[in-house]
Design a protein around this motif. Structure first.
Motif, PDB file in Angstrom:
ATOM      1  N   LYS A 131       0.845  -1.200   0.000  1.00 62.92           N
ATOM      2  CA  LYS A 131       0.000   0.000   0.000  1.00 62.92           C
ATOM      3  C   LYS A 131       0.877   1.245   0.000  1.00 62.92           C
ATOM      4  O   LYS A 131       1.733   1.417   0.859  1.00 62.92           O
ATOM      5  CB  LYS A 131      -0.907  -0.003   1.234  1.00 62.92           C
ATOM      6  N   ASP A 132       0.643   2.125  -0.969  1.00 61.44           N
ATOM      7  CA  ASP A 132       1.462   3.341  -1.052  1.00 61.44           C
ATOM      8  C   ASP A 132       0.693   4.504  -1.659  1.00 61.44           C
ATOM      9  O   ASP A 132       0.938   5.658  -1.322  1.00 61.44           O
ATOM     10  CB  ASP A 132       2.712   3.058  -1.897  1.00 61.44           C
ATOM     11  N   HIS A 133      -0.247   4.220  -2.553  1.00 57.54           N
ATOM     12  CA  HIS A 133      -0.923   5.276  -3.311  1.00 57.54           C
ATOM     13  C   HIS A 133      -2.080   5.886  -2.540  1.00 57.54           C
ATOM     14  O   HIS A 133      -2.584   6.944  -2.919  1.00 57.54           O
ATOM     15  CB  HIS A 133      -1.417   4.696  -4.648  1.00 57.54           C
ATOM     16  N   VAL A 134      -2.517   5.212  -1.471  1.00 56.93           N
ATOM     17  CA  VAL A 134      -3.636   5.695  -0.667  1.00 56.93           C
ATOM     18  C   VAL A 134      -3.258   5.611   0.812  1.00 56.93           C
ATOM     19  O   VAL A 134      -2.323   4.904   1.184  1.00 56.93           O
ATOM     20  CB  VAL A 134      -4.917   4.857  -0.918  1.00 56.93           C
ATOM     21  N   VAL A 135      -4.011   6.314   1.642  1.00 62.17           N
ATOM     22  CA  VAL A 135      -3.815   6.204   3.085  1.00 62.17           C
ATOM     23  C   VAL A 135      -4.501   4.954   3.611  1.00 62.17           C
ATOM     24  O   VAL A 135      -3.952   4.206   4.417  1.00 62.17           O
ATOM     25  CB  VAL A 135      -4.348   7.463   3.803  1.00 62.17           C
ATOM     26  N   PHE A 136      -5.734   4.699   3.136  1.00 63.61           N
ATOM     27  CA  PHE A 136      -6.489   3.523   3.546  1.00 63.61           C
ATOM     28  C   PHE A 136      -6.984   2.760   2.331  1.00 63.61           C
ATOM     29  O   PHE A 136      -7.434   3.367   1.344  1.00 63.61           O
ATOM     30  CB  PHE A 136      -7.704   3.915   4.401  1.00 63.61           C
ATOM     31  N   HIS A 137      -6.913   1.433   2.393  1.00 63.48           N
ATOM     32  CA  HIS A 137      -7.575   0.600   1.397  1.00 63.48           C
ATOM     33  C   HIS A 137      -9.082   0.784   1.515  1.00 63.48           C
ATOM     34  O   HIS A 137      -9.602   1.251   2.543  1.00 63.48           O
ATOM     35  CB  HIS A 137      -7.243  -0.880   1.620  1.00 63.48           C
ATOM     36  N   LYS A 138      -9.807   0.375   0.481  1.00 64.85           N
ATOM     37  CA  LYS A 138     -11.258   0.573   0.458  1.00 64.85           C
ATOM     38  C   LYS A 138     -11.971  -0.168   1.583  1.00 64.85           C
ATOM     39  O   LYS A 138     -13.066   0.235   1.985  1.00 64.85           O
ATOM     40  CB  LYS A 138     -11.823   0.122  -0.879  1.00 64.85           C
ATOM     41  N   ASP A 139     -11.385  -1.242   2.108  1.00 70.86           N
ATOM     42  CA  ASP A 139     -12.046  -2.019   3.163  1.00 70.86           C
ATOM     43  C   ASP A 139     -11.560  -1.636   4.556  1.00 70.86           C
ATOM     44  O   ASP A 139     -11.916  -2.277   5.541  1.00 70.86           O
ATOM     45  CB  ASP A 139     -11.842  -3.515   2.929  1.00 70.86           C
ATOM     46  N   GLU A 140     -10.765  -0.577   4.664  1.00 77.76           N
ATOM     47  CA  GLU A 140     -10.240  -0.166   5.965  1.00 77.76           C
ATOM     48  C   GLU A 140     -11.101   0.899   6.647  1.00 77.76           C
ATOM     49  O   GLU A 140     -10.949   1.143   7.840  1.00 77.76           O
ATOM     50  CB  GLU A 140      -8.806   0.343   5.811  1.00 77.76           C
ATOM     51  N   VAL A 141     -11.979   1.544   5.892  1.00 81.44           N
ATOM     52  CA  VAL A 141     -12.903   2.534   6.455  1.00 81.44           C
ATOM     53  C   VAL A 141     -14.304   2.174   5.975  1.00 81.44           C
ATOM     54  O   VAL A 141     -14.682   2.466   4.833  1.00 81.44           O
ATOM     55  CB  VAL A 141     -12.542   3.970   6.041  1.00 81.44           C
ATOM     56  N   LEU A 142     -15.082   1.523   6.827  1.00 77.13           N
ATOM     57  CA  LEU A 142     -16.416   1.043   6.478  1.00 77.13           C
ATOM     58  C   LEU A 142     -17.450   1.605   7.446  1.00 77.13           C
ATOM     59  O   LEU A 142     -17.121   2.050   8.550  1.00 77.13           O
ATOM     60  CB  LEU A 142     -16.445  -0.490   6.498  1.00 77.13           C
ATOM     61  N   ASN A 143     -18.712   1.571   7.036  1.00 80.09           N
ATOM     62  CA  ASN A 143     -19.776   2.042   7.925  1.00 80.09           C
ATOM     63  C   ASN A 143     -20.127   0.976   8.960  1.00 80.09           C
ATOM     64  O   ASN A 143     -19.498  -0.089   9.016  1.00 80.09           O
ATOM     65  CB  ASN A 143     -21.014   2.462   7.114  1.00 80.09           C
ATOM     66  N   GLY A 144     -21.151   1.248   9.777  1.00 80.20           N
ATOM     67  CA  GLY A 144     -21.519   0.343  10.858  1.00 80.20           C
ATOM     68  C   GLY A 144     -22.002  -1.008  10.403  1.00 80.20           C
ATOM     69  O   GLY A 144     -22.061  -1.955  11.197  1.00 80.20           O
ATOM     70  N   PHE A 145     -22.353  -1.131   9.128  1.00 82.12           N
ATOM     71  CA  PHE A 145     -22.815  -2.406   8.567  1.00 82.12           C
ATOM     72  C   PHE A 145     -21.684  -3.158   7.862  1.00 82.12           C
ATOM     73  O   PHE A 145     -21.913  -4.173   7.205  1.00 82.12           O
ATOM     74  CB  PHE A 145     -23.966  -2.169   7.581  1.00 82.12           C
ATOM     75  N   GLY A 146     -20.464  -2.625   7.971  1.00 81.88           N
ATOM     76  CA  GLY A 146     -19.327  -3.261   7.306  1.00 81.88           C
ATOM     77  C   GLY A 146     -19.317  -3.052   5.812  1.00 81.88           C
ATOM     78  O   GLY A 146     -18.728  -3.840   5.069  1.00 81.88           O
ATOM     79  N   GLU A 147     -19.940  -1.962   5.340  1.00 81.25           N
ATOM     80  CA  GLU A 147     -20.033  -1.672   3.919  1.00 81.25           C
ATOM     81  C   GLU A 147     -19.354  -0.323   3.617  1.00 81.25           C
ATOM     82  O   GLU A 147     -19.187   0.504   4.522  1.00 81.25           O
ATOM     83  CB  GLU A 147     -21.499  -1.600   3.489  1.00 81.25           C
ATOM     84  N   PRO A 148     -19.004  -0.085   2.362  1.00 81.47           N
ATOM     85  CA  PRO A 148     -18.430   1.218   2.003  1.00 81.47           C
ATOM     86  C   PRO A 148     -19.447   2.339   2.220  1.00 81.47           C
ATOM     87  O   PRO A 148     -20.648   2.149   2.041  1.00 81.47           O
ATOM     88  CB  PRO A 148     -18.094   1.060   0.513  1.00 81.47           C
ATOM     89  N   PHE A 149     -18.955   3.493   2.602  1.00 78.01           N
ATOM     90  CA  PHE A 149     -19.826   4.653   2.769  1.00 78.01           C
ATOM     91  C   PHE A 149     -20.360   5.112   1.421  1.00 78.01           C
ATOM     92  O   PHE A 149     -19.671   5.040   0.401  1.00 78.01           O
ATOM     93  CB  PHE A 149     -19.055   5.806   3.429  1.00 78.01           C
ATOM     94  N   LYS A 150     -21.591   5.622   1.424  1.00 76.73           N
ATOM     95  CA  LYS A 150     -22.198   6.169   0.211  1.00 76.73           C
ATOM     96  C   LYS A 150     -22.345   7.682   0.283  1.00 76.73           C
ATOM     97  O   LYS A 150     -22.674   8.319  -0.713  1.00 76.73           O
ATOM     98  CB  LYS A 150     -23.563   5.519  -0.029  1.00 76.73           C
ATOM     99  N   VAL A 151     -22.142   8.267   1.468  1.00 74.97           N
ATOM    100  CA  VAL A 151     -22.243   9.704   1.672  1.00 74.97           C
ATOM    101  C   VAL A 151     -20.902  10.215   2.184  1.00 74.97           C
ATOM    102  O   VAL A 151     -20.286   9.604   3.066  1.00 74.97           O
ATOM    103  CB  VAL A 151     -23.374  10.048   2.671  1.00 74.97           C
TER     104      VAL A 151
END
Length: 269
Positions: A131-151
C-alpha cells in the motif's frame, strides 16, 4: 520474507524517490535494488493524440527521477513493451529474487499484476505489492454495517477517526542499497519521447517531484481559507495537486502530514 540479494522496485503510480513505501521496503530487505519503469504499449499504442500531455508529464518526471538516482550512483531502468514480458525478462536477466511495487486498484492493473506475479513465481522471484498510493484501502474505512460509505461527510468523519500517526509515517529508502549498472549498456535507458512514438506535449503544470513539493508548499498558505474560497475559480484556492497525486510525484502521506501541520478553516473542521 527473509533478506534477498537482489530486488526490483517497479514504479507505476509512484514516480518519486521520497516517502516511497515499496522502495523503502525493497531497500530494507535486499542488498541491491534496481528501480524499473515500463512504458506499457497496451496503454500507449491506442492513444490517438501523439503529443499527449500525460505522456510528457510522465516522461519529464522520470527524467528528474533518473537524475536523482544517478546522483546517488544508480540509474533508472526503463522498458517499452508489455509488462508481463518485460518485467520477468529483466528479473531473470538480473537474477532478482523479489519484486516490490505499489498496490494498483484498477481491474486491468490487477489482472496485469496477477500475470506478472505468475511469471515471476516460475522464476523463483517473489511479487510483493505494498500500500502506497492511498492512506487507507477501500475495506479499511467502512460504515456500521461493514459496507463502504455512500455519503461523503460520514465517510470523512470515519476516515479522520481512523487516522493515526502510523498511517502517514514517512517511508525513507536507504539509497545505499541502490544497484549500479554499466553505463555502456544502453539497454533500459530512458528513451526519448520520439523513440516512444510521441512528441512533446504541454502539461498544464510542471511535472516532477520537485514541482509537486513546491506546489504543496504554495497551497499550504491558502489552507486556512480553503473552505471559503475552494469554489471560487478566480481565487485559485485549490492545491492543483491532482496530476501529481495521480502519477505519484508526491506522496499522499506527505500531503496528510502537511495538512495536519497547518490550521484549517472553521468550515473544514
Amino acid at each position: 520474507m527473509l533478506k534477498v540479494k537482489r530486488a526490483i522496485c517497479w514504479l507505476r503510480r509512484d514516480i518519486r524517490l521520497s516517502d516511497h513505501a515499496p522502495l523503502a521496503e525493497a531497500c530494507r530487505r535486499a542488498d541491491e535494488v534496481a528501480v524499473l519503469f515500463v512504458f506499457d504499449r497496451r496503454i500507449l499504442d491506442p492513444l490517438v493524440d501523439r503529443d499527449d500531455s500525460r505522456v510528457t508529464f510522465i516522461h519529464r518526471s522520470l527524467a528528474e527521477l533518473d537524475d536523482g538516482l544517478r546522483a546517488r550512483g544508480s540509474r533508472l531502468l526503463v522498458a517499452h513493451g508489455h509488462p508481463v514480458e518485460e518485467v520477468p525478462a529483466f528479473a531473470q536477466r538480473w537474477g532478482a529474487e523479489a519484486l516490490f511495487t505499489g498496490d494498483d486498484y484498477e481491474p486491468h492493473a490487477q489482472a496485469r499484476d496477477r500475470a506478472v506475479a505468475k511469471e515471476l513465481s516460475a522464476l523463483g522471484c517473489e511479487f510483493l505489492s505494498i500500500k502506497d498510493h492511498v492512506v487507507f484501502h477501500k475495506d479499511e474505512v467502512l460504515n456500521g454495517f461493514g459496507e463502504p460509505f455512500k455519503v461523503f461527510t460520514p465517510f470523512m468523519k470515519a476516515w479522520r477517526f481512523r487516522l493515526g500517526p502510523a498511517d502517514y509515517v514517512e517511508h525513507r529508502p536507504d539509497f545505499s542499497r541502490l544497484a549500479r549498472f554499466d553505463e555502456t549498456d544502453e539497454r533500459l535507458h530512458l528513451p526519448s519521447l520520439d523513440r516512444l512514438g510521441f512528441s512533446e506535449g504541454r502539461p498544464w503544470l510542471e511535472p516532477g517531484e520537485q514541482a509537486a513539493s513546491a506546489r504543496l508548499e504554495s497551497f499550504l498558505s491558502k489552507l486556512p481559507d480553503y473552505g471559503k474560497h475552494r469554489d471560487m475559480v478566480s481565487a485559485e484556492a485549490t492545491s492543483g495537486l491532482s496530476a501529481h497525486l495521480r502519477f505519484g510525484t508526491i506522496s499522499v502521506r506527505e500531503c496528510v502530514r502537511a495538512a495536519l501541520s497547518r490550521p484549517s478553516s472553521e468550515s473544514e473542521k
